[in-house]
Write a protein that holds these residues in place. Structure first.
Motif, PDB file in Angstrom:
ATOM      1  N   UNK A  21       0.858  -1.202  -0.220  1.00 29.17           N
ATOM      2  CA  UNK A  21      -0.025   0.172   0.021  1.00 29.17           C
ATOM      3  C   UNK A  21       0.864   1.422  -0.003  1.00 29.17           C
ATOM      4  N   UNK A  22       1.953   1.053   0.798  1.00 28.25           N
ATOM      5  CA  UNK A  22       2.891   2.522   0.827  1.00 28.25           C
ATOM      6  C   UNK A  22       3.454   2.805  -0.718  1.00 28.25           C
ATOM      7  N   UNK A  23       3.824   1.569  -1.341  1.00 27.95           N
ATOM      8  CA  UNK A  23       4.328   1.801  -2.624  1.00 27.95           C
ATOM      9  C   UNK A  23       3.199   2.184  -3.554  1.00 27.95           C
ATOM     10  N   UNK A  24       2.138   1.762  -3.708  1.00 21.24           N
ATOM     11  CA  UNK A  24       1.104   1.811  -4.233  1.00 21.24           C
ATOM     12  C   UNK A  24       0.630   3.133  -4.537  1.00 21.24           C
ATOM     13  N   UNK A  25       0.242   3.785  -3.200  1.00 20.64           N
ATOM     14  CA  UNK A  25      -0.291   4.948  -3.067  1.00 20.64           C
ATOM     15  C   UNK A  25       0.735   6.132  -3.501  1.00 20.64           C
ATOM     16  N   UNK A  26       2.081   5.748  -3.405  1.00 22.23           N
ATOM     17  CA  UNK A  26       2.813   6.832  -3.952  1.00 22.23           C
ATOM     18  C   UNK A  26       3.245   6.758  -5.446  1.00 22.23           C
TER      19      UNK A  26
END
Length: 437
Positions: free
Chosen positions: A339-344
């Motif tokens: 989620x951290x990587x995807x949202x960014x």
């Protein structure tokens, strides 16, 4: 003496040195094991006692039955119940209370009710046990029916009865009823204690009833419950969930002592409100205070990094979990990192991260990737993520609708139509949304 002082090994050593072991010594040892989290050893000692020809008494039986409850060993519990019947112990209130609790813990509520019904004399403890049994087994209506029966039979209600009902209502999603019961409890002259308050605060949290939460906070302050760590931690979460992060922080800062659960709560509170930087700052303060982070701590911190798009900080913390804090990342932590990587917007990196995961990715990980694919219009990765989601949760309509919308946005009308047809073929219907104030 050693058992009461929690010195289990010393108690065992004294027991082994005894030349003559009677029912009291055997009961003391087996009870010691059960009390201090070693139920299997307790049962083994109970069996050894029987093999040595020592006949258990009512104290032995009532102290060993909780081991069956904890281990969920219904067969052992029924064997002990048979011994109780054969040896005419069935009218002892302590034994019957333990039997009711054992059957309820082993999900055999019908047998718990039969033991209860066969008692010609019932004290408030036995009533509380059967009440808790029904609420714990998600049979809220039957639990309430018994509670009213208890009142009608003029059984003396102590605070535990009310606490069982209020806690049971909250656990079964009857949050408004829980608050009604709190009011009725006070109307009838009973004073809520710390257990009552800790049980009812989640009802305010679930209903997001800030006004009721503030009233309970006032009660806590007037009755000096504010020093209780569990109660104040519940207050911190209630205020955060009801949207008042400032009050949540104020209560947290007033706490004279803060354990890991309290720190986790305030970190998660800030993450919920999109305050990733603040969550990280609190994490650093937690470490400085000497509190040890656990799995929940890292879930909260990584969630904060996700909401605030703190990718590099998130990666550093994720890498430090096993290296610096002896906490192996679990499936929730991996999902948070996706989620951290995807949202960014680093969706390619997120997909590579999923492929490198040492454990099977969950719907949460693939769902985070699919949602990011919609924002960043990556059709190819969306197909891969959706295919995995269709395998993991084939009846979740949200995944189908999301993929269909991604296709529509990319003007791939034929593919979008195929997804809608797939939903129809599988008889998957999306519930209509509604807005509620």
């Amino acid at each position: 003496m050693y058992a009461k002082c929690k010195c289990v090994e010393d108690a065992r050593r004294v027991f082994d040195g005894m030349r003559v072991k009677d029912v009291i010594s055997w009961t003391s040892l087996s009870s010691c094991y059960v009390t201090y989290g070693l139920p299997r050893q307790g049962l083994e000692e109970f069996r050894e006692m029987m093999l040595n020809g020592v006949r258990p008494n009512v104290v032995t039986v009532s102290s060993i039955l909780p081991a069956c409850s904890e281990l969920k060993t219904l067969n052992s519990g029924r064997e002990i119940h048979g011994f109780v019947v054969k040896n005419e112990m069935g009218e002892n209130l302590f034994v019957c209370s333990a039997l009711v609790s054992m059957y309820a813990s082993c999900l055999s509520i019908r047998h718990a009710q039969l033991v209860f019904d066969n008692m010609y004399r019932r004290d408030v403890v036995l009533w509380n046990v059967i009440l808790t049994a029904y609420f714990s087994n998600k049979e809220c209506e039957k639990g309430l029916e018994l509670f009213y029966q208890m009142r009608n039979e003029y059984v003396k209600l102590n605070d535990a009865s009310w606490n069982a009902v209020i806690c049971g209502c909250v656990q079964n999603g009857k949050t408004e009823l829980a608050l009604e019961m709190l009011g009725l409890m006070q109307d009838l002259g009973f004073k809520p204690n710390q257990i009552t308050i800790t049980s009812v605060l989640p009802a305010c949290t679930s209903l997001e009833s800030l006004r009721t939460g503030k009233e309970i906070h006032g009660y806590i302050y007037r009755h000096l419950f504010i020093k209780d760590l569990t109660t104040t931690t519940a207050l911190v979460f209630m205020y955060a969930k009801c949207g008042d992060l400032e009050l949540s922080l104020r209560v947290f800062n007033m706490m004279p002592k803060k354990d890991t659960v309290a720190w986790n709560t305030i970190i998660i509170a800030n993450s919920m409100h999109g305050k990733g930087e603040e969550a990280l700052l609190l994490f650093e303060k937690m470490l400085d205070s000497g509190a040890k982070p656990n799995s929940v701590t890292f879930t909260g911190v990584l969630s904060g990094c996700s909401h605030s798009q703190l990718v590099d900080k998130g990666l550093l913390i994720f890498d430090s979990m096993s290296r610096d804090y002896s906490t192996e990342p679990d499936v929730d932590h991996y999902s948070c990192m996706v989620d951290v990587l995807s949202r960014a917007g680093r969706i390619e990196q997120a997909y590579e991260f999923i492929q490198r995961m040492p454990i099977e990715p969950t719907a949460a990980a693939w769902g985070a990737l699919l949602s990011a694919c919609r924002v960043h219009r990556n059709v190819e990765l969306a197909k891969i993520a959706a295919k995995k989601l269709f395998e993991i949760e084939p009846h979740n309509p949200g995944n189908y609708v999301l993929l269909s919308n991604i296709f529509s946005t990319a003007n791939l009308w034929e593919e979008a139509s195929e997804i809608r047809k797939l939903m129809s073929d599988r008889r998957i219907i999306k519930e209509p949304g509604c807005s509620w104030v």
